[in-house]
Design an enzyme around this catalytic site. Sequence first.
Site, PDB file in Angstrom:
ATOM      1  N   ASP A   6       1.197  -1.196  -0.198  1.00 52.09           N
ATOM      2  CA  ASP A   6       0.269   0.065  -0.103  1.00 52.09           C
ATOM      3  C   ASP A   6       1.037   1.062   0.196  1.00 52.09           C
ATOM      4  O   ASP A   6       1.962   1.909   1.142  1.00 52.09           O
ATOM      5  CB  ASP A   6      -1.172  -0.130   0.983  1.00 52.09           C
ATOM      6  CG  ASP A   6      -1.503   1.290   1.395  1.00 52.09           C
ATOM      7  OD1 ASP A   6      -2.626   2.291   0.692  1.00 52.09           O
ATOM      8  OD2 ASP A   6      -1.527   1.815   2.670  1.00 52.09           O
ATOM      9  N   VAL A   7       1.058   1.621  -1.105  1.00 55.13           N
ATOM     10  CA  VAL A   7       1.609   3.640  -1.336  1.00 55.13           C
ATOM     11  C   VAL A   7       0.434   4.435  -1.043  1.00 55.13           C
ATOM     12  O   VAL A   7      -0.275   5.184  -1.798  1.00 55.13           O
ATOM     13  CB  VAL A   7       2.645   3.053  -2.874  1.00 55.13           C
ATOM     14  CG1 VAL A   7       2.746   4.537  -2.757  1.00 55.13           C
ATOM     15  CG2 VAL A   7       2.820   1.936  -2.956  1.00 55.13           C
ATOM     16  N   ASN A   9       0.797   8.373   1.127  1.00 58.37           N
ATOM     17  CA  ASN A   9       1.260   9.496   0.900  1.00 58.37           C
ATOM     18  C   ASN A   9       2.238   9.994   1.875  1.00 58.37           C
ATOM     19  O   ASN A   9       3.132  10.775   1.439  1.00 58.37           O
ATOM     20  CB  ASN A   9       0.480  10.892   1.339  1.00 58.37           C
ATOM     21  CG  ASN A   9      -1.226  10.941  -0.029  1.00 58.37           C
ATOM     22  OD1 ASN A   9      -0.009  11.865  -1.337  1.00 58.37           O
ATOM     23  ND2 ASN A   9      -1.891  10.743   0.186  1.00 58.37           N
ATOM     24  N   THR A  13       3.412   0.577   3.011  1.00 62.13           N
ATOM     25  CA  THR A  13       3.328  -0.287   3.821  1.00 62.13           C
ATOM     26  C   THR A  13       3.141  -1.886   2.725  1.00 62.13           C
ATOM     27  O   THR A  13       2.739  -1.784   2.084  1.00 62.13           O
ATOM     28  CB  THR A  13       2.250  -0.696   4.711  1.00 62.13           C
ATOM     29  OG1 THR A  13       2.096   1.525   5.193  1.00 62.13           O
ATOM     30  CG2 THR A  13       1.724  -1.861   6.177  1.00 62.13           C
ATOM     31  N   ASP A 109      -6.425   3.023  -2.774  1.00 61.15           N
ATOM     32  CA  ASP A 109      -6.542   2.746  -1.314  1.00 61.15           C
ATOM     33  C   ASP A 109      -7.539   1.985  -0.461  1.00 61.15           C
ATOM     34  O   ASP A 109      -8.012   1.441  -0.098  1.00 61.15           O
ATOM     35  CB  ASP A 109      -5.740   3.576  -0.419  1.00 61.15           C
ATOM     36  CG  ASP A 109      -6.168   4.898  -0.659  1.00 61.15           C
ATOM     37  OD1 ASP A 109      -6.499   5.243  -1.428  1.00 61.15           O
ATOM     38  OD2 ASP A 109      -5.753   6.028  -0.199  1.00 61.15           O
ATOM     39  N   ASP A 129     -10.430   5.959   7.290  1.00 61.92           N
ATOM     40  CA  ASP A 129      -9.186   6.127   7.513  1.00 61.92           C
ATOM     41  C   ASP A 129      -8.475   7.065   7.423  1.00 61.92           C
ATOM     42  O   ASP A 129      -8.709   7.840   7.096  1.00 61.92           O
ATOM     43  CB  ASP A 129      -8.242   5.260   6.344  1.00 61.92           C
ATOM     44  CG  ASP A 129      -7.370   4.892   5.784  1.00 61.92           C
ATOM     45  OD1 ASP A 129      -6.672   4.881   6.894  1.00 61.92           O
ATOM     46  OD2 ASP A 129      -6.970   4.186   5.366  1.00 61.92           O
TER      47      ASP A 129
END
Length: 258
Positions: A6-7, A9, A13, A109, A129
């Site tokens: 998970d890219v 800002n 991760t 995301d 989130d």
Amino acid sequence: MLLVVDVGNTNITYGLYENKKLTTSFRMMSNVSRTSDEYGIMITSLLNGNGVKVSDIEGAIISSVVPNVMHSLTGAITRYLNTKPMIVGPGTKTGIKILSENPREIGADRIADAVGAIEKYGGPVLVIDFGTATTYDLVGEKGTFEAGITAPGIRISAKALWNDTAKLPEIEIKKPKSILAQETISSMQAGLVYGQIGQTEYIIKCVKEESGYKDLKVVCTGGLGRMISEETDMIDIYDPILILEGLRLIYERNVKKK
């Protein structure tokens, strides 16, 4: 093993799944420019440090909201891990139907979070989130992405305070002992944390009222999600690996499709 990435800002991760079990996860900063070789060396070092061989990686999937990172990162995974990563985007089978004027505008995301939430907890569900931005996404009973709200994250608000005011210092973001602060640092902490709690509760209340979902489940994730969820009874579940679970599910659905 499956590598899910998970890219965001602020951070990238990584999670490693063996079958359906998350065995380990690690992070690196995403706002630092790196070459594909630098990514490759860092990823393989982190894998080795967790007792994982490159040959153990059988597949990879990436969701990203930072386009500038993707060329180097995908090149690193392809070259160093010998696998071409699946990229979550238009055409990816997710199981989520987006009710939006422009579905392409919804971040990968947020889709991965929605997939994880609807699979694990059922719908209707509101997914919050607490990341760089704080996002609130309403997912209907049949997996329809019905609405999304986007607000500045706590860290963005904090940076605005100490960057745009001459005398306010950089502080640790945590709940102070009392909202009745008597000095600068705790007064900033009170405004940031209690302000986020108040925003969260009010948005949840409005979403429930306008959607008509009386049995709406509220699930949160993200770095500061635990702190906020512990301060309100309007959040039902805190799930720190929600997006990683969503990415695993998306990968499995697309592999089966092929």
